[in-house]
Design an enzyme around this catalytic site. Structure first.
Site, PDB file in Angstrom:
ATOM      1  N   GLU A 302      24.010  49.524 -36.666  1.00 61.21           N
ATOM      2  CA  GLU A 302      23.346  49.454 -37.963  1.00 61.21           C
ATOM      3  C   GLU A 302      21.900  49.958 -37.887  1.00 61.21           C
ATOM      4  O   GLU A 302      20.973  49.331 -38.398  1.00 61.21           O
ATOM      5  CB  GLU A 302      23.397  48.026 -38.510  1.00 61.21           C
ATOM      6  N   ASP A 376      33.322  41.217 -39.578  1.00 60.50           N
ATOM      7  CA  ASP A 376      31.977  40.673 -39.746  1.00 60.50           C
ATOM      8  C   ASP A 376      31.973  39.314 -40.430  1.00 60.50           C
ATOM      9  O   ASP A 376      31.619  39.233 -41.613  1.00 60.50           O
ATOM     10  CB  ASP A 376      31.145  41.679 -40.566  1.00 60.50           C
ATOM     11  N   GLU A 404      26.675  33.579 -44.933  1.00 60.04           N
ATOM     12  CA  GLU A 404      26.438  34.855 -45.614  1.00 60.04           C
ATOM     13  C   GLU A 404      27.628  35.267 -46.468  1.00 60.04           C
ATOM     14  O   GLU A 404      27.452  35.790 -47.565  1.00 60.04           O
ATOM     15  CB  GLU A 404      26.152  35.926 -44.552  1.00 60.04           C
TER      16      GLU A 404
HETATM   17  C1  BDP Z   1      25.800  41.446 -40.856  1.00 61.20           C
HETATM   18  C2  BDP Z   1      24.598  41.046 -41.647  1.00 61.20           C
HETATM   19  C3  BDP Z   1      23.340  41.702 -41.149  1.00 61.20           C
HETATM   20  C4  BDP Z   1      23.223  41.511 -39.643  1.00 61.20           C
HETATM   21  C5  BDP Z   1      24.488  41.983 -38.964  1.00 61.20           C
HETATM   22  C6  BDP Z   1      24.490  41.713 -37.465  1.00 61.20           C
HETATM   23  O1  BDP Z   1      24.807  41.409 -42.999  1.00 61.20           O
HETATM   24  O2  BDP Z   1      22.254  41.135 -41.832  1.00 61.20           O
HETATM   25  O3  BDP Z   1      22.102  42.169 -39.147  1.00 61.20           O
HETATM   26  O4  BDP Z   1      25.596  41.313 -39.485  1.00 61.20           O
HETATM   27  O5  BDP Z   1      25.198  40.798 -37.056  1.00 61.20           O
HETATM   28  O6  BDP Z   1      26.846  40.572 -41.196  1.00 61.20           O
HETATM   29  O7  BDP Z   1      23.806  42.389 -36.708  1.00 61.20           O
END
Ligand code: BDP
Length: 704
Positions: A302, A376, A404
């Site tokens: 990401e 996720d 979340e």
């Molecule tokens: C996702 C979240 C994000 C996190 C990412 C992670 O939306 O904010 O940075 O996971 O685990 O679910 O790195």
């Protein structure tokens, strides 16, 4: 007069008003008969007080007994003059020393609770090889008292199953918590290291009461500044506070820190200057924090920097940091949460594809940290295929405690069953099989903690922190029993209160699955902030951040074909598991649409066609929340008014949002399937466009 009125108002019958700050460590007075019985066993406390951990154990026990039994115990350091609780290790207590052999077998963090006869008195021993085990044992004893358990014939031997039991805070240095719904960060970086807020000690007590033994202070989307000298001094102050409670401090490390902090032109893991920089940084950290735990790293994920920026592998990156930490005994927790936007493959397969070939390539102090499922933190996922696929690499499982994807802090969703389901998944590797839990070295939970007075943003979210900790200690503990302990400690041990609360909690996760993502659907929430439904989400920077990518609904059917005819994600599991998931007739219904694209008229176990079943599940989810509301209403007067009112308000908000999820999802999927609503189902009150147009620019917790 006014004061008297306020005091009266604060009580409903004999139920004290409470704001939730005390968590499950309230130590509220027990029923008089029970307290009197316990006092006959526990009149005195005999305990050493030479080390900070010994003092923490003694203070906790005194605090607990004073509250629960209505009077402070008499204190003693060596001799026995009455029925007593005797705390100690073979080194710290001559009374415990004779048990040395038996106790050592419990391991560094284990403990023993047992009656013995010393100097003509019956005593209760809380004995352990190390001070920390004694503290854990004290919390265990207090839990027994808080839940009204019998102390007769007590014989407890405990050792943790997992070595690393960590919270991961996604806290930024400016106090903002990514995906946090419980206020701002608990860490006040501005006033550290001088101001040591007593709340830090309460945080440590709460974690020690569960056996959590590490905490990563900062967000995985890390700022390099966390490794700068002034922030290390602040982290060191926290480490000093946590140390007596057996909690080590860890930091998330930004891979490009040698550039940002060190002024180097590269962060290439094979570059000698980069290697030197990390070695020096590790040395510097250990001079300030001698028991520093190590680094957590999100790399090439990401948008975060990582070794692949230099054509190197995840193993090269992890080993760079591991080599720097190894001389000091630190570890690297390297996250496997990776998926590249330029790879067209099913996102659920990418972590496995990138990591499985690296098995055996990591230094011994690297642990690969894998999310519980392959996407996720969704309301329901199958277990991650990396579990069982990297036999030569220590693995940790990462779960989200913060919700979340499960209604933030306002929905009552007890996550114990979700964690239990993941931990007990049978990977069917190694011949006779192995559960995920059996393959783990450690577990990490993304914390749901902030500076909200309740710590977790709601009273019931405390249960998720609690359940995480208890399962980290013993991954085989049934989540129902954990819920019962929590409810007894948090509200009252009376079964008329505990039982209905446990039923609510145990139903709550399935309720959320039903009103959000039934039958294996996933990733259907609104874009970015993830607040509320968004099954229509399409377009934008990358396909695998949309909903349509995951549900693949069309006129004929719905679901992601991950069989050999589709993305073949099933091929990443062991042959037995793969065969089950691959077969439409054998795939578990709760995961059906995760693995299969299924025609709308497919016959389900209930006998209904898939379309009817899907709509029915959405409606059932709403009904389940109504059921929780009714249960909670029935507890009015048995739970203090302050907490009762807030939980009731949150449940009514949850009911409204569950209805919104149901209506918006039904409206959307009906627009795709073109099918009439099953008989008895109510049409959504608004057209689809109305739901699609809702905007929430200020929803909490967004990545910003
Ligand atoms: C996702 C979240 C994000 C996190 C990412 C992670 O939306 O904010 O940075 O996971 O685990 O679910 O790195």
């Amino acid at each position: 007069m006014l004061v008297a009125a306020a005091v009266l108002l604060a009580f409903t019958g004999n139920v004290r008003a409470e704001d939730g700050y005390a968590l499950w460590m309230r130590y509220a007075p027990l029923q008089p008969a029970l307290a009197a019985d316990y006092r006959t066993h526990l009149g005195e406390v005999v305990s050493p007080d030479q080390t900070p951990t010994q003092r923490a154990a003694r203070e906790e026990l005194v605090r607990g007994l004073s509250g629960l039994l209505g009077r402070a115990p008499r204190m003693n350091t060596a001799a026995i003059a009455a029925p007593a609780v005797v705390l100690g290790t073979p080194q710290s207590s001559v009374l415990i020393a004779p048990l040395r052999k038996e106790i050592e077998a419990l391991g560094d963090e284990g403990y023993l609770l047992r009656h013995a006869h010393i100097d003509g008195h019956t005593v209760l021993l809380v004995a352990a090889p190390q001070d920390i085990g004694v503290l854990y044992g004290v919390f265990h004893l207090l839990r027994l008292l808080q839940t009204g358990a019998s102390l007769d014939a007590l014989e407890v031997r405990e050792s943790p199953r997992l070595r690393l039991r960590l919270l991961n805070h996604w806290d930024n240095l400016d106090g903002y918590v990514e995906r946090g719904y419980a206020g701002r960060s608990l860490w006040d970086w501005q006033t550290l290291p001088e101001w040591r807020d007593p709340r830090y000690t309460d945080y440590a007590r709460a974690n020690a009461s569960l056996g959590i033994n590490g905490t990563v202070l900062n967000n995985v989307n890390a700022s390099a500044q966390s490794l700068a000298p002034d922030y290390l001094a602040k982290a060191a102050a926290l480490a000093d506070i946590f140390r007596p409670y057996g909690i080590r401090v860890y930091l998330s490390a930004r891979f490009s820190a040698p550039i940002e902090l060190g002024g180097l032109t590269t962060a290439d893991p094979l570059d000698p200057a980069v290697q030197r920089w990390w070695r020096d940084k590790a040395d510097e950290i250990y001079t300030r924090i001698p028991d520093f735990g190590g680094f957590l790293v999100k790399a090439n994920s990401e948008g975060q920097p990582g070794p692949q920026d230099y054509g190197r592998s995840h193993a090269d990156g992890a080993n760079l940091l591991a080599a720097a930490l190894a001389p000091h005994g630190g570890v690297v927790m390297w996250r496997a949460f990776v998926y590249a936007h330029d790879v067209p493959a099913d996102r659920a397969t990418q972590a496995y594809t990138e990591f499985v070939g690296l098995d055996g390539a990591f230094l011994p102090n690297v642990i690969v940290q894998v999310k519980n499922g392959p996407i996720d933190f969704q309301p329901r996922e199958p277990f991650h295929p990396l579990f069982g696929a990297m036999p030569r690499t220590p693995l940790m499982m990462e779960v989200q405690i913060t919700k979340e994807y499960l209604g933030f802090a306002t929905h009552l969703v007890y996550l114990g069953p979700l964690y239990e389901e993941a931990l007990q998944s049978d990977t069917r590797v190694r011949g006779e099989g192995a559960t995920v839990a059996q393959l783990l070295t450690g577990i990490a939970g993304v914390a749901n903690i902030g500076n909200d007075r309740t710590w977790s943003g709601s009273h019931f979210d405390q249960a998720n922190w609690y359940a995480f900790g208890r399962l980290a200690w013993n991954p085989r503990h049934p989540s129902r029993d954990i819920a019962a302990d929590w409810a007894a400690m948090t509200f009252t041990p009376s079964p008329e209160v505990v039982q209905p609360i446990v039923e609510m909690m145990m139903d709550s996760r399935e309720a959320a699955v039903n009103y959000m993502t039934p039958l294996g659907l996933h990733h259907l929430m609104a874009r970015g902030h993830h607040y509320g439904p968004g099954p229509w989400v399409d377009g934008g920077p990358r396909a695998d951040w949309t909903s349509v990518y995951y549900h693949r609904a069309d006129r004929h059917g719905i679901g992601f074909d991950r069989t050999a005819h589709g993305s073949n994600a099933v091929g990443q599991y062991s042959p037995e598991v793969a065969a089950e998931y691959e077969d439409l007739a054998r795939a578990p219904e709760p995961l059906l649409l995760w693995f299969h694209h299924v025609p709308w008229d497919h016959r389900m176990a209930s006998g209904r066609p898939l379309w009817d079943e899907l709509v029915g599940r959405y409606t059932q989810g709403v009904r389940q929340v109504q059921g929780m509301q009714a249960t909670w209403a029935g507890l009015q007067g048995r739970v203090d008014a302050q907490r009762h009112v807030q939980v009731a308000a949150f449940l009514s908000l949850q009911r409204r949002e569950a209805q919104w999820w149901r209506d918006a999802s039904v409206a959307y999927f009906q627009s795709v399937s073109g099918r009439p609503l099953p008989a008895g189902e109510t049409a959504p009150p608004h057209p689809l466009a109305w739901y699609e147009a809702l905007q929430f620019p200020s929803a909490p917790g967004d990545g910003r």
